[in-house]
Structure formats: C-alpha cells, structure tokens
Design a protein around this motif. Structure first.
Motif, PDB file in Angstrom:
ATOM      1  N   ILE A   1       0.882  -1.175   0.000  1.00 30.72           N
ATOM      2  CA  ILE A   1       0.000   0.000   0.000  1.00 30.72           C
ATOM      3  C   ILE A   1       0.912   1.214   0.000  1.00 30.72           C
ATOM      4  CG2 ILE A   1      -1.817   1.284   1.203  1.00 30.72           C
ATOM      5  CD1 ILE A   1      -2.708  -1.337   2.509  1.00 30.72           C
ATOM      6  N   PHE A   2       1.004   1.863  -1.151  1.00 30.74           N
ATOM      7  CA  PHE A   2       1.908   3.005  -1.288  1.00 30.74           C
ATOM      8  C   PHE A   2       1.145   4.314  -1.095  1.00 30.74           C
ATOM      9  CE2 PHE A   2       4.899   0.563  -4.380  1.00 30.74           C
ATOM     10  CZ  PHE A   2       5.486  -0.071  -3.301  1.00 30.74           C
ATOM     11  N   LEU A   3       1.619   5.114  -0.167  1.00 26.33           N
ATOM     12  CA  LEU A   3       1.054   6.442   0.038  1.00 26.33           C
ATOM     13  C   LEU A   3       1.841   7.444  -0.794  1.00 26.33           C
ATOM     14  CD1 LEU A   3      -0.744   8.505   1.578  1.00 26.33           C
ATOM     15  CD2 LEU A   3       1.091   8.636   3.259  1.00 26.33           C
ATOM     16  N   VAL A   4       1.145   8.166  -1.646  1.00 29.12           N
ATOM     17  CA  VAL A   4       1.787   9.188  -2.477  1.00 29.12           C
ATOM     18  C   VAL A   4       1.628  10.537  -1.799  1.00 29.12           C
ATOM     19  CG1 VAL A   4       1.849  10.267  -4.760  1.00 29.12           C
ATOM     20  CG2 VAL A   4       1.222   7.850  -4.543  1.00 29.12           C
ATOM     21  N   VAL A   5       2.743  11.179  -1.449  1.00 31.29           N
ATOM     22  CA  VAL A   5       2.681  12.500  -0.810  1.00 31.29           C
ATOM     23  C   VAL A   5       3.568  13.503  -1.550  1.00 31.29           C
ATOM     24  CG1 VAL A   5       2.042  11.783   1.532  1.00 31.29           C
ATOM     25  CG2 VAL A   5       4.420  11.807   0.895  1.00 31.29           C
ATOM     26  N   ASP A   6       3.119  14.734  -1.531  1.00 28.90           N
ATOM     27  CA  ASP A   6       3.813  15.827  -2.200  1.00 28.90           C
ATOM     28  C   ASP A   6       4.903  16.374  -1.275  1.00 28.90           C
ATOM     29  OD1 ASP A   6       4.592  18.248  -3.285  1.00 28.90           O
ATOM     30  OD2 ASP A   6       2.574  18.907  -3.787  1.00 28.90           O
ATOM     31  N   ALA A   7       6.163  16.234  -1.683  1.00 30.05           N
ATOM     32  CA  ALA A   7       7.285  16.691  -0.849  1.00 30.05           C
ATOM     33  C   ALA A   7       7.242  18.202  -0.614  1.00 30.05           C
ATOM     34  CB  ALA A   7       8.615  16.314  -1.509  1.00 30.05           C
TER      35      ALA A   7
ATOM     36  N   ALA B   1      10.438  16.635   4.567  1.00 26.47           N
ATOM     37  CA  ALA B   1       9.541  15.469   4.550  1.00 26.47           C
ATOM     38  C   ALA B   1      10.331  14.179   4.358  1.00 26.47           C
ATOM     39  CB  ALA B   1       8.501  15.622   3.438  1.00 26.47           C
ATOM     40  N   ALA B   2      11.278  14.201   3.443  1.00 24.14           N
ATOM     41  CA  ALA B   2      12.077  12.993   3.158  1.00 24.14           C
ATOM     42  C   ALA B   2      12.905  12.582   4.377  1.00 24.14           C
ATOM     43  CB  ALA B   2      12.988  13.235   1.966  1.00 24.14           C
ATOM     44  N   LEU B   3      13.322  13.561   5.163  1.00 19.33           N
ATOM     45  CA  LEU B   3      14.145  13.259   6.329  1.00 19.33           C
ATOM     46  C   LEU B   3      13.299  12.884   7.550  1.00 19.33           C
ATOM     47  CD1 LEU B   3      16.839  16.071   6.056  1.00 19.33           C
ATOM     48  CD2 LEU B   3      17.164  13.646   5.622  1.00 19.33           C
ATOM     49  N   SER B   4      12.006  13.231   7.534  1.00 18.53           N
ATOM     50  CA  SER B   4      11.162  13.005   8.711  1.00 18.53           C
ATOM     51  C   SER B   4      10.249  11.798   8.606  1.00 18.53           C
ATOM     52  CB  SER B   4      10.287  14.243   8.982  1.00 18.53           C
ATOM     53  OG  SER B   4      11.067  15.404   9.071  1.00 18.53           O
ATOM     54  N   ILE B   5       9.752  11.520   7.400  1.00 16.85           N
ATOM     55  CA  ILE B   5       8.699  10.509   7.231  1.00 16.85           C
ATOM     56  C   ILE B   5       9.090   9.145   7.780  1.00 16.85           C
ATOM     57  CG2 ILE B   5       7.666   9.070   5.400  1.00 16.85           C
ATOM     58  CD1 ILE B   5       6.745  11.572   4.041  1.00 16.85           C
ATOM     59  N   ARG B   6      10.286   8.708   7.469  1.00 14.37           N
ATOM     60  CA  ARG B   6      10.728   7.384   7.899  1.00 14.37           C
ATOM     61  C   ARG B   6      10.722   7.270   9.422  1.00 14.37           C
ATOM     62  NH1 ARG B   6      11.228   2.039   7.897  1.00 14.37           N
ATOM     63  NH2 ARG B   6      13.260   1.286   8.437  1.00 14.37           N
ATOM     64  N   SER B   7      11.252   8.283  10.108  1.00 13.85           N
ATOM     65  CA  SER B   7      11.327   8.240  11.576  1.00 13.85           C
ATOM     66  C   SER B   7       9.941   8.295  12.208  1.00 13.85           C
ATOM     67  CB  SER B   7      12.146   9.418  12.104  1.00 13.85           C
ATOM     68  OG  SER B   7      13.494   9.248  11.771  1.00 13.85           O
TER      69      SER B   7
ATOM     70  N   GLY C   1       4.677   1.670   2.442  1.00  9.48           N
ATOM     71  CA  GLY C   1       5.751   2.532   1.951  1.00  9.48           C
ATOM     72  C   GLY C   1       5.210   3.852   1.446  1.00  9.48           C
ATOM     73  N   VAL C   2       6.128   4.774   1.216  1.00  8.19           N
ATOM     74  CA  VAL C   2       5.774   6.126   0.776  1.00  8.19           C
ATOM     75  C   VAL C   2       6.436   6.415  -0.562  1.00  8.19           C
ATOM     76  CG1 VAL C   2       5.991   8.598   1.342  1.00  8.19           C
ATOM     77  CG2 VAL C   2       5.526   6.935   3.157  1.00  8.19           C
TER      78      VAL C   2
ATOM     79  N   ILE D   1      10.567   5.067   2.613  1.00  7.94           N
ATOM     80  CA  ILE D   1      10.301   5.787   1.356  1.00  7.94           C
ATOM     81  C   ILE D   1      10.726   4.814   0.262  1.00  7.94           C
ATOM     82  CG2 ILE D   1      10.879   7.781  -0.077  1.00  7.94           C
ATOM     83  CD1 ILE D   1      11.674   9.214   2.574  1.00  7.94           C
ATOM     84  N   LYS D   2       9.791   4.411  -0.574  1.00  9.66           N
ATOM     85  CA  LYS D   2      10.085   3.400  -1.598  1.00  9.66           C
ATOM     86  C   LYS D   2      10.595   4.039  -2.891  1.00  9.66           C
ATOM     87  CE  LYS D   2       8.267  -0.609   0.174  1.00  9.66           C
ATOM     88  NZ  LYS D   2       8.649  -2.000  -0.010  1.00  9.66           N
ATOM     89  N   PHE D   3       9.914   5.132  -3.300  1.00  7.60           N
ATOM     90  CA  PHE D   3      10.271   5.783  -4.566  1.00  7.60           C
ATOM     91  C   PHE D   3      10.200   7.288  -4.414  1.00  7.60           C
ATOM     92  CE2 PHE D   3       8.484   1.653  -5.692  1.00  7.60           C
ATOM     93  CZ  PHE D   3       9.455   1.151  -6.551  1.00  7.60           C
ATOM     94  N   ILE D   4      10.928   7.982  -5.308  1.00  6.61           N
ATOM     95  CA  ILE D   4      10.858   9.445  -5.345  1.00  6.61           C
ATOM     96  C   ILE D   4      10.590   9.904  -6.778  1.00  6.61           C
ATOM     97  CG2 ILE D   4      12.196  10.043  -3.291  1.00  6.61           C
ATOM     98  CD1 ILE D   4      14.703  10.197  -5.029  1.00  6.61           C
ATOM     99  N   GLY D   5       9.707  10.882  -6.907  1.00 10.82           N
ATOM    100  CA  GLY D   5       9.407  11.470  -8.211  1.00 10.82           C
ATOM    101  C   GLY D   5      10.356  12.621  -8.459  1.00 10.82           C
ATOM    102  N   MET D   6      11.090  12.562  -9.591  1.00 12.44           N
ATOM    103  CA  MET D   6      12.125  13.565  -9.863  1.00 12.44           C
ATOM    104  C   MET D   6      11.867  14.335 -11.160  1.00 12.44           C
ATOM    105  SD  MET D   6      14.152  13.338  -7.292  1.00 12.44           S
ATOM    106  CE  MET D   6      15.652  14.170  -7.787  1.00 12.44           C
TER     107      MET D   6
END
Length: 452
Positions: free
Chosen positions: A218-224, A259-265, A245-246, A271-276
């Motif tokens: 179940i992947f949660l998609v969030v806007d960084a 967000a990238a530094l906080s979500i995991r903790s 995963g996110v 974080i599974k994937f990042i949109g670049m």
C-alpha cells in the motif's frame, strides 16, 4: 532541487571540521548547533532533529573519534551514517507476491500526483522488473482521473481496467484482479480515490478495497512540497490503513526536503520511490545512502551509472567507440550523444551526482543551461549532410549561412566547431590509452559544450 539549502549549510559546517588534526567536544557542539539550525530550516520534524543531533553527538565525542588520526573525517562519516539511518538505512524493494498477481494500492490526498505516479510506477515495474502490470481506474469520483489513467495507459502501452463512474471502487478492484489472473497480468496497480483532506468515508472505502485481497503493498503518495504536512498525512494514513511505503513526489522542485528526512522516523515506514520530474520515467527507487551522499556533497555515482546504462544502447556504444578510434565520428553522432545525455535528466542534477564536482574551483560560477543544448542542436541541424560528415569544409561563408539558419551568433558556431575537433582528438587518445587496460570507457562525450 530538494535539500539544496540544507546541503549548502551542512557542507559549510562540515568543511570547518573536516581538516582538523584534533577535534574537541567544543568543536562537535559548535558543529551540531549549526546542523540543528540547518535541519530545522529544512522543515525537518523537531523530534527527529533532536534524536539525530543526540545520536551524532554521542558517537562523535567517543574515544574512537577523538583519538583517531583523522577525527574530522570520522565525524563526517558519522553524520553521513546517521543521515542514511534517518532515511531508512537501505533501499526498500517492492515485495512481489510468489503467487501472482501482486496487488499494489496507491493511496493519498488529491493534488499529490497519485494518478501520474501510478502510471510512472507501472512503467518502472515493466522496464526494471520485466513484469506485466494492469492499471486499475478506481477513482470513481473524478472522471478526469479515469481519463488521465486511460491516456497514460495508451501512452505507455499498458492495459487499463476501467468500469466508469457508476460502479463501486470495491467492485472495480475485485473484477480487475479477476481479469489480471485471466490475462496473466502479474502486477495489479489500483489508483484509488483521493480527497482534499482525510475523512472517515475515504478511509472506510480504502479499507473495503484492501479487504478484497490483502494488498502486497500500500503506497502512500505525498507531495514533498508540503513539508511537515506530508509527514502528518503519512502518519494519519498509516494509522488508519497500515501503509507499507511512501512515494514522495516533486522532490525535484523547490522543496526544503524535510519530509524525506522526517517521514521514515515518524511513520517507521520506508520511502520506496521518489518522483524527480514530469516525464513518465522520472520515478526512482529511493536509496537512503545515496541521498545522504548527495546532501553532503559527496556525489552519487551509482545513480549516475544507472541513468547512463538505462539510456545507452550497447551496440551503438561499440559502434561509437570504433568511430573514435578511426576518427570518423560526425556531427550526426554528436547529436545522438546529446540526445542520450538529455534523456538522463537536467544537467545540473547530473553534475551534482559526480563526486567532488561541488568542490571544483569556480564550479559555482558555471551555468548549466538546458537551452544551450537546444542552441547546439539548432547549429548542427543548420549544417548540410556533407558539412556534418566533414566539418573541415566549413569556411567563413558556410559559417555565416549556418549562423543565419540556426539564429545563433557566429562565435557560437566557431566555438562548437573547435570543441568538436578537440573532443575528437581527446576521445581518440582515451580509447587508445584504455584499449590495452580493458577498462570501461565513458560513452557520453561533449558535456563541456553545454557550459557557458
């Protein structure tokens, strides 16, 4: 790019301690004060900041570091390790089911880029893992989302299962899984509905879809770009649904990276994937250790190599190598190389992946302009076939014609011709030098032509 401000602040801070022959507790305290400010400024969760600073401080004032011959370097290594741990330690791969189909649920709020990310993920799964995905349009409240997914499916040549807006999302998901089994689609990716905010009705619907067949992911998609709000959204979805995963979108934008530094903790979910970027191949597996290296200005050669390998055609590379050896490399070959470089992504991002580039003298004044690539192409396309094959025949009148045809000043035409000649000589030498050593050669020449 995300982390730019944080990256600059951290690099400035670690430079002060890097070359020290002796590091005191006072040095570490001063450094951690700067690090704390940098993380808070980057919108990192306060609890996460405290924990990070505590962990680094405890390790940095240990006797192993203080008595080391290179204590400054040791402290930087600790910062890198803790930054990597903060983001999850290691890359978290997709959990594919041994008994297909693997079911992946895509969840998230409206505006996070969920439908586009669903298409990108299907594209990545097909290319990277050689699977046959089926996209499922289960957002019945937004006809535009269904149309968007169908359009993406056509664009990518990936099948889309849709039953319109009059059928319940639960029924759509059930029928889609049945069809996947019949058609031998081994991955089912369900694009669920989003809302502007989290509510009980949305969560119940997602739980009902989940109940059909327990999803493998179940992947949660969030806007960084939403910063701390992204962390709150992740926490709420995780508590209600149990995400696995996110996927962080818009990490290439002007975001502080908190967000990238906080979500995991905060969520304890990777974080599974990042949109670049906007393109359909602009979704990457998230590697915490590589991101930590990039933040600290140490480059990311592994990601750069992977990008190059994904774009370089091996047969063409061998053919190109032969042309360098015989000096039969033409402007047609050159433009083909430019196109391959372009596919790898924005040039300033590519440069940041090369270790040590940020420390090169004068690099901060180098402007990497993507438009420059267009200018080079315009000049080359204004040449005749004969001129592209044999640039030596380009005299002053031909240069004037090329300049006029491309809309570029004659100085740029001269510069490109000189760079092309220099590059041919250099590549001939490089292929000659490395031929006997059996080393892999760089197949992406001409990057210098893109700087101005």
């Amino acid at each position: 790019m995300a982390f730019e401000g944080l990256s600059e602040r951290l690099q400035e801070t670690i430079q002060k301690i890097k070359g020290k022959g002796k590091v005191t507790e006072q040095d570490v305290k001063a450094m951690m004060r700067e690090v704390r400010f940098a993380l808070i400024e980057a919108d990192v969760n306060l609890k996460v900041v405290k924990e990070f600073v505590k962990n680094v401080s405890e390790r940095a004032v240990g006797s192993d570091v203080m008595k080391s011959l290179t204590p400054g370097q040791q402290v930087i290594k600790i910062v890198q390790d803790e930054l990597t741990n903060l983001m999850g330690g290691e890359q978290s791969p997709i959990q594919f089911n041994n008994k297909p189909p693997t079911v992946i649920m895509m969840v998230g709020l409206q505006g996070a880029g969920k439908t586009t990310t669903t298409g990108k993920l299907a594209n990545l799964i097909r290319k990277k893992y050689n699977r046959k995905p089926l996209l499922v349009a289960a957002d019945v409240y937004r006809p535009a989302a269904i149309q968007q997914l169908e359009t993406l499916g056509k664009q990518l040549s990936i099948p889309v299962f849709s039953m319109g807006t009059e059928v319940s999302p639960v029924e759509i998901a059930r029928k889609a899984i049945d069809q996947a089994k019949e058609e031998h689609n081994d991955v089912v990716i369900i694009d669920t509905a989003g809302r502007l905010h989290i509510d009980e009705e949305l969560m119940q619907e997602l739980k009902d879809i989940r109940a059909i067949k327990e999803p493998d992911e179940i992947f949660l998609v969030v806007d960084a770009m939403t910063g701390q709000d992204a962390v709150n959204v992740a926490n709420n979805f995780n508590e209600a649904l149990g995400i696995t995963g996110v996927v962080l979108t818009k990490l290439d934008g002007d975001t502080r990276g908190g967000a990238a530094l906080s979500i995991r903790s905060v969520t304890e979910k990777p974080i599974k994937f990042i949109g670049m970027g906007e393109k359909m191949d602009a979704l990457e597996p998230f590697h915490p250790e590589r991101m930590a290296s990039r933040i600290l200005g140490m480059g990311d050669m592994l990601s750069l190599i992977e990008k190059a390998q994904a774009q370089v055609d091996e047969d063409k590379a061998k053919e190109l190598e032969e042309k360098f050896k015989t000096q039969s490399f033409t402007f047609d070959d050159f433009i083909e190389q430019l196109q391959q470089v372009k596919k790898m992504g924005p040039l300033d991002e590519i440069l940041k992946m090369i270790p040590g580039v940020n420390k090169m003298k004068g690099i901060e004044n180098v402007q990497v302009d993507d438009k420059q690539m267009g200018h080079l192409e315009a000049i080359i396309y204004s040449m005749t076939k004969e001129e592209k094959t044999n640039p030596d025949i380009i005299n002053s009148s031909r240069k004037k014609r090329i300049s006029k045809g491309s809309g570029r000043p004659i100085q740029e035409v001269n510069r490109l011709l000189k760079q092309f000649e220099d590059m041919k000589k250099m590549m001939k030498q490089m292929t000659g030098m490395s031929a006997g050593k059996g080393k892999k050669k760089m197949k992406m020449p001409g990057l210098d032509a893109l700087f101005k």
